[in-house]
Structures are given as structure tokens and as C-alpha cells.
Design a protein around this motif. Structure first.
Motif, PDB file in Angstrom:
ATOM      1  N   CYS A  98      74.719  29.816  17.401  1.00 50.74           N
ATOM      2  CA  CYS A  98      73.881  30.566  16.461  1.00 50.74           C
ATOM      3  C   CYS A  98      73.803  29.751  15.172  1.00 50.74           C
ATOM      4  N   THR A  99      72.596  29.406  14.752  1.00 53.90           N
ATOM      5  CA  THR A  99      72.403  28.576  13.572  1.00 53.90           C
ATOM      6  C   THR A  99      71.520  29.302  12.567  1.00 53.90           C
ATOM      7  N   VAL A 100      71.924  29.275  11.302  1.00 58.73           N
ATOM      8  CA  VAL A 100      71.127  29.819  10.201  1.00 58.73           C
ATOM      9  C   VAL A 100      71.055  28.758   9.118  1.00 58.73           C
ATOM     10  N   ALA A 101      70.040  28.869   8.252  1.00 62.90           N
ATOM     11  CA  ALA A 101      69.865  27.932   7.139  1.00 62.90           C
ATOM     12  C   ALA A 101      69.658  28.727   5.858  1.00 62.90           C
ATOM     13  N   ILE A 102      70.133  28.167   4.762  1.00 66.01           N
ATOM     14  CA  ILE A 102      69.968  28.762   3.438  1.00 66.01           C
ATOM     15  C   ILE A 102      69.269  27.729   2.566  1.00 66.01           C
ATOM     16  N   GLY A 103      68.238  28.163   1.836  1.00 65.00           N
ATOM     17  CA  GLY A 103      67.479  27.246   0.997  1.00 65.00           C
ATOM     18  C   GLY A 103      67.226  27.805  -0.384  1.00 65.00           C
ATOM     19  N   ARG A 104      67.300  26.938  -1.382  1.00 59.08           N
ATOM     20  CA  ARG A 104      67.061  27.312  -2.769  1.00 59.08           C
ATOM     21  C   ARG A 104      66.297  26.190  -3.471  1.00 59.08           C
ATOM     22  N   PRO A 105      65.778  26.416  -4.682  1.00 63.26           N
ATOM     23  CA  PRO A 105      65.080  25.342  -5.398  1.00 63.26           C
ATOM     24  C   PRO A 105      65.996  24.146  -5.658  1.00 63.26           C
ATOM     25  N   LEU A 106      65.393  22.995  -5.934  1.00 68.10           N
ATOM     26  CA  LEU A 106      66.148  21.762  -6.082  1.00 68.10           C
ATOM     27  C   LEU A 106      67.210  21.823  -7.171  1.00 68.10           C
ATOM     28  N   ARG A 107      66.974  22.589  -8.196  1.00 69.05           N
ATOM     29  CA  ARG A 107      67.919  22.595  -9.325  1.00 69.05           C
ATOM     30  C   ARG A 107      69.203  23.358  -9.028  1.00 69.05           C
ATOM     31  N   GLU A 108      69.295  24.011  -7.837  1.00 66.20           N
ATOM     32  CA  GLU A 108      70.433  24.873  -7.548  1.00 66.20           C
ATOM     33  C   GLU A 108      71.315  24.292  -6.443  1.00 66.20           C
ATOM     34  N   GLU A 109      72.512  24.884  -6.314  1.00 67.45           N
ATOM     35  CA  GLU A 109      73.401  24.602  -5.199  1.00 67.45           C
ATOM     36  C   GLU A 109      73.916  25.927  -4.649  1.00 67.45           C
ATOM     37  N   ILE A 110      74.474  25.883  -3.440  1.00 68.78           N
ATOM     38  CA  ILE A 110      74.833  27.099  -2.709  1.00 68.78           C
ATOM     39  C   ILE A 110      76.334  27.113  -2.466  1.00 68.78           C
ATOM     40  N   SER A 111      76.949  28.267  -2.670  1.00 69.54           N
ATOM     41  CA  SER A 111      78.365  28.456  -2.318  1.00 69.54           C
ATOM     42  C   SER A 111      78.457  29.583  -1.289  1.00 69.54           C
ATOM     43  N   TYR A 127      76.769  34.448   0.640  1.00 68.70           N
ATOM     44  CA  TYR A 127      76.372  33.238  -0.069  1.00 68.70           C
ATOM     45  C   TYR A 127      75.779  33.599  -1.427  1.00 68.70           C
ATOM     46  N   ASN A 128      75.941  32.686  -2.363  1.00 65.65           N
ATOM     47  CA  ASN A 128      75.383  32.813  -3.698  1.00 65.65           C
ATOM     48  C   ASN A 128      74.820  31.463  -4.114  1.00 65.65           C
ATOM     49  N   SER A 129      73.882  31.477  -5.033  1.00 61.51           N
ATOM     50  CA  SER A 129      73.335  30.237  -5.559  1.00 61.51           C
ATOM     51  C   SER A 129      73.547  30.196  -7.065  1.00 61.51           C
ATOM     52  N   ARG A 130      73.610  28.988  -7.580  1.00 61.07           N
ATOM     53  CA  ARG A 130      73.810  28.793  -9.014  1.00 61.07           C
ATOM     54  C   ARG A 130      73.209  27.446  -9.402  1.00 61.07           C
ATOM     55  N   THR A 131      73.076  27.216 -10.697  1.00 61.45           N
ATOM     56  CA  THR A 131      72.588  25.930 -11.176  1.00 61.45           C
ATOM     57  C   THR A 131      73.571  24.836 -10.784  1.00 61.45           C
ATOM     58  N   ALA A 132      73.052  23.753 -10.252  1.00 61.92           N
ATOM     59  CA  ALA A 132      73.904  22.677  -9.749  1.00 61.92           C
ATOM     60  C   ALA A 132      74.724  22.055 -10.876  1.00 61.92           C
ATOM     61  N   THR A 133      75.978  21.741 -10.583  1.00 59.48           N
ATOM     62  CA  THR A 133      76.858  21.136 -11.583  1.00 59.48           C
ATOM     63  C   THR A 133      76.511  19.676 -11.824  1.00 59.48           C
ATOM     64  N   LYS A 134      75.955  18.997 -10.802  1.00 59.43           N
ATOM     65  CA  LYS A 134      75.534  17.608 -10.936  1.00 59.43           C
ATOM     66  C   LYS A 134      74.100  17.482 -10.442  1.00 59.43           C
ATOM     67  N   LYS A 135      73.336  16.625 -11.088  1.00 60.97           N
ATOM     68  CA  LYS A 135      71.942  16.426 -10.693  1.00 60.97           C
ATOM     69  C   LYS A 135      71.903  15.474  -9.507  1.00 60.97           C
ATOM     70  N   TYR A 136      71.526  15.993  -8.355  1.00 56.66           N
ATOM     71  CA  TYR A 136      71.499  15.223  -7.116  1.00 56.66           C
ATOM     72  C   TYR A 136      70.086  14.828  -6.718  1.00 56.66           C
ATOM     73  N   TYR A 137      69.100  15.086  -7.555  1.00 58.25           N
ATOM     74  CA  TYR A 137      67.705  14.804  -7.233  1.00 58.25           C
ATOM     75  C   TYR A 137      67.058  14.137  -8.435  1.00 58.25           C
ATOM     76  N   GLN A 138      65.865  13.555  -8.207  1.00 57.79           N
ATOM     77  CA  GLN A 138      65.085  12.944  -9.282  1.00 57.79           C
ATOM     78  C   GLN A 138      63.965  13.892  -9.687  1.00 57.79           C
ATOM     79  N   ASP A 139      63.456  13.687 -10.893  1.00 60.87           N
ATOM     80  CA  ASP A 139      62.452  14.606 -11.425  1.00 60.87           C
ATOM     81  C   ASP A 139      61.176  14.615 -10.585  1.00 60.87           C
TER      82      ASP A 139
END
Length: 403
Positions: free
Chosen positions: A224-237, A297-309
Motif C-alpha cells: 500500500c503506497t501513499v504520497a504527500i505533497g506540499r508547495p516547494l517552500r515547505e517540508e513534511i514531518s 503528518y504535518n507541514s511547515r516552512t522548510a528549515t533549509k532551502k533545498y530548491y532554486q527560485d
């Protein structure tokens, strides 16, 4: 001026201060490299003009801060380079899932010898790490080492393709949502089976809300597989609230993201997993009916920028990708990417409607599009004016626009 009297011509002797010493540069010698960037040596001397003649002086008499370089860059012609690789290593484990690695080298096409990897930085490079399987591990008794320690995992097994679910809009993301399980209240009679089917359809879904609870217990399928997605500026816990997995029977929980692969079984309740990026895939493998986990699961603003503008994130079921606009000041060394994530039960097709990446036959041209299948980490490069159709084997893809 003829009507005007012409003054007498005369010469006056003058004596100015002598010219100060200055640096004199002779033409540079031959280039040290037959292609690409090299160095040429030039002679730099301190001279002074006295009575119309250049006289050699001590170097300390010339301004030290203004002394030209004795070696200057030179290029006779452009070198061509390519990536080369060693053989794959043995699988990192003697049983179960592991990884294989290989070394990469940047080779000169003239000498066929390794050079600085910076010369190959504009050329696409194949993967140097891949998953491998050494076969099933023998069953272990109660002395088995704790499985709660999270270890690297191989990509999830591909699930069958299914038709896209009814489309909904998410007010935060502005992207289509796959249909999520609907809770049924107080089912009776024939409604009980309907409620059960709705509850079990959690598998294969993509969750785009900022927070939620995913119940993966009692599912009928082995995987059983599920996926969680959020905007680029966030990370998931993710926190595991409950777990009834039987580790001895080989039941396991796997987490995968763009920057992490983890797996575990024992001591899962209250364990905290961080995605480090904006997407996370959770795969559960059970053997005994009724077993499984409940996740929050919860999402929050990412602690480190892992993407480019200039990076973009797209969620299914459809959309249009346009080459990101780059400003001249940002172009050097910048590769813009588009990340695509759909529900795990779905697959991705990318069709190039229009592409103009320079000359068709120039395979070393710096303009190209690279498409990566995340589940297999295989890449495909498109040059020139190709109109292509690309299809994924999994539910995640990445596109890179080079130069």
C-alpha cells in the motif's frame, strides 16, 4: 591667414621632470594547452625613458600594485569532454535491498585521460548510485537486531496504473487534488461494504492538505503506497501513531523522498520522520491481514532551502510546463527544474509541443532538456528541435532546463 602678418618661428628649449619608471610587457609566448584553457608566459620588466631611450630599472622602482601578470589565460580551440564511469560495485548487502555505486570521470576526447570534473559540468551525467536486491533474507528469530533504525531503501515497487480520480481544487496550492477516502458514518446493511471500500482506497492516493491522518491498517493489498505533497517552500514531518506490523514476518514501512530513503519496523510508534523536502512517499508492506500503521503528518516552512527560485512543483493530473525565464545575472551555473508528483497509482506522460534548443546535430551544445524518472533514477536528454513523448515508470518525475 595670408592678409595677417605671420609671426616668426622660434624654438624654445625646455626641461621637464624625467618620466617615472613603468612596466613593459613583451608579447606572450605559446599556450601551454593544445585545447581548452591554458597559460601563456609573458615577460614583464621595469623600464624608464631617459633622453628618448628605454633604460632597464630595478623592479622595486615600478608600482608593485600595477605589475601585470606574468602568466595569462589562453585558448587555442575548444576541447570536447565526456563522462566515463567505472563498473558498478557489488550490492552493499548480502541479502535484501541495498545499493550499488560507481565512480565517474571527466575525460578529454583528445587525450582520453581524466581531467578536472568542472570541464564536464555542462554535460548530462548518468546516475552513480542505484538500488539492488540480493534476494530475500532468511527469517530471523527473536534476537534479530531492531528494525527501528532507519536504513536506505530501494525505490518502491511499481503499482498498476489507474484512471485519474475526480478533480478537486485545493485553495492553497491551486492544483488538482486526487480524491481522498471519504469517511462513512454509521453504515448499515449494504452501506457497510461501501464504507469498507472507501476506507481501503487510501492506497494509491496523493494527499495535498497541510496536515492529516492516514490510516493504513486493514488494507487488502500486500503493498500500500501513499504520497504527500506540499508547495516547494515547505517540508513534511510524519509521526507514526500506531503500528501493528509483524517485523518477524517481513512486514515493513518505507519512506522515500528526493533527499531521503528510510525503512523501519520495530519501535515505530511515536517515531518522527522528516522529508527534508516538499514531497514524501510512504509504502507499507504487510503479510498478515489487518496489520498496518496509522500516520499523522504535518507541514511547515522548510528549515533549509533545498530548491532554486526558478524551480517549480506540479501535482497531477495535468498541466503545462514552460521553460523558466532566467535573468542574465542568474544564468551562470543555474539549472531550473520542474518537479512533477502524481498519485502513486498514476503515471506521468510528458509531451514536448515545441522545442528549439539549437542545432539538431550538435550533441555537445549546452542547451538541452533532461528528464529524470525518479523511481528508477534513469535520465533522458533531448537536444535540438525534438518533439518527444516521454512516459514514467513511477509517479514522480523531474525536468531540468540547462542554459
Amino acid at each position: 591667414c595670408q592678409p595677417v602678418p605671420k609671426p616668426e618661428s622660434r624654438v624654445e628649449i625646455c626641461e621637464l621632470n624625467p618620466c617615472p619608471p613603468r612596466w613593459k610587457v613583451t608579447p606572450a609566448g605559446p599556450c601551454s594547452s593544445s585545447c581548452g584553457l591554458g597559460l601563456a608566459v609573458q615577460l614583464v620588466t621595469c623600464v624608464q625613458t631617459l633622453h628618448g631611450q628605454e633604460v632597464l630599472q630595478e623592479e622595486h622602482l615600478c608600482p608593485v600594485a600595477e605589475k601585470p601578470l606574468t602568466s595569462v589565460p589562453c585558448v587555442i580551440r575548444t576541447c570536447s569532454y565526456e563522462w566515463s564511469f567505472s563498473e558498478w560495485s557489488e550490492c552493499s548487502t548480502s541479502c535484501g535491498n541495498g545499493i550499488q555505486t560507481r565512480q565517474d570521470f571527466c575525460l578529454s576526447s583528445l587525450t582520453h585521460k581524466p581531467v578536472n570534473p568542472l570541464f564536464c559540468r555542462h554535460f548530462p551525467k548518468a546516475i552513480v548510485v542505484r538500488g539492488c536486491s540480493a534476494g530475500p533474507c532468511p527469517e530471523q528469530g527473536g534476537t534479530q537486531s531492531p528494525g527501528a533504525q532507519l536504513q536506505p531503501m530501494t525505490p518502491a515497487t511499481h503499482l498498476p496504473t489507474a484512471a485519474a480520480a475526480p478533480e478537486h481544487r485545493h485553495k492553497d496550492l491551486g492544483v488538482p487534488l486526487s480524491a481522498e477516502p471519504q469517511e462513512q458514518t454509521k453504515p448499515s446493511g449494504g452501506e457497510e461494504d461501501t464504507a469498507k471500500r472507501s476506507f481501503l482506497c487510501v492506497c494509491g492516493n496523493l494527499f495535498l492538505n497541510a496536515t492529516g491522518i492516514i490510516n493504513m491498517t486493514g488494507v487488502e493489498s500486500r503493498d500500500c503506497t501513499v504520497a504527500i505533497g506540499r508547495p516547494l517552500r515547505e517540508e513534511i514531518s510524519v509521526t507514526i501513531l500506531e503500528s501493528s506490523l509483524n517485523c518477524t514476518a517481513g512486514e515493513i514501512l518505507l519512506f522515500s523522498g528526493r533527499m531521503m530513503w528510510r525503512t523501519g519496523c520495530r519501535k515505530l510508534p511515536l517515531s518522527l520522520i522528516n522529508s527534508r523536502t516538499n514531497t514524501l512517499i510512504v509504502k507499507q508492506r504487510v503479510v498478515l491481514p489487518g496489520n498496518g500503521v496509522i500516520l499523522q503528518y504535518n507541514s511547515r516552512t522548510a528549515t533549509k532551502k533545498y530548491y532554486q527560485d526558478c524551480d517549480q512543483q506540479l501535482f497531477g493530473p495535468q498541466g503545462e510546463i514552460v521553460n523558466p525565464v532566467q535573468f542574465p545575472a542568474e544564468r551562470q551555473g543555474l539549472v531550473c527544474r520542474t518537479f512533477i508528483t502524481v498519485a502513486p497509482r498514476q503515471r506521468i506522460s510528458i509531451r514536448a509541443l515545441n522545442a528549439d534548443l539549437g542545432p539538431e546535430g550538435n550533441q555537445t551544445h549546452f542547451n538541452y532538456i533532461l528528464v529524470r524518472d525518479v523511481s528508477t533514477m534513469k535520465t533522458v536528454v533531448f537536444h535540438g528541435k525534438q518533439q518527444f513523448l516521454w512516459q514514467s515508470t513511477g509517479s514522480q518525475a523531474e525536468i531540468e532546463f540547462h542554459e
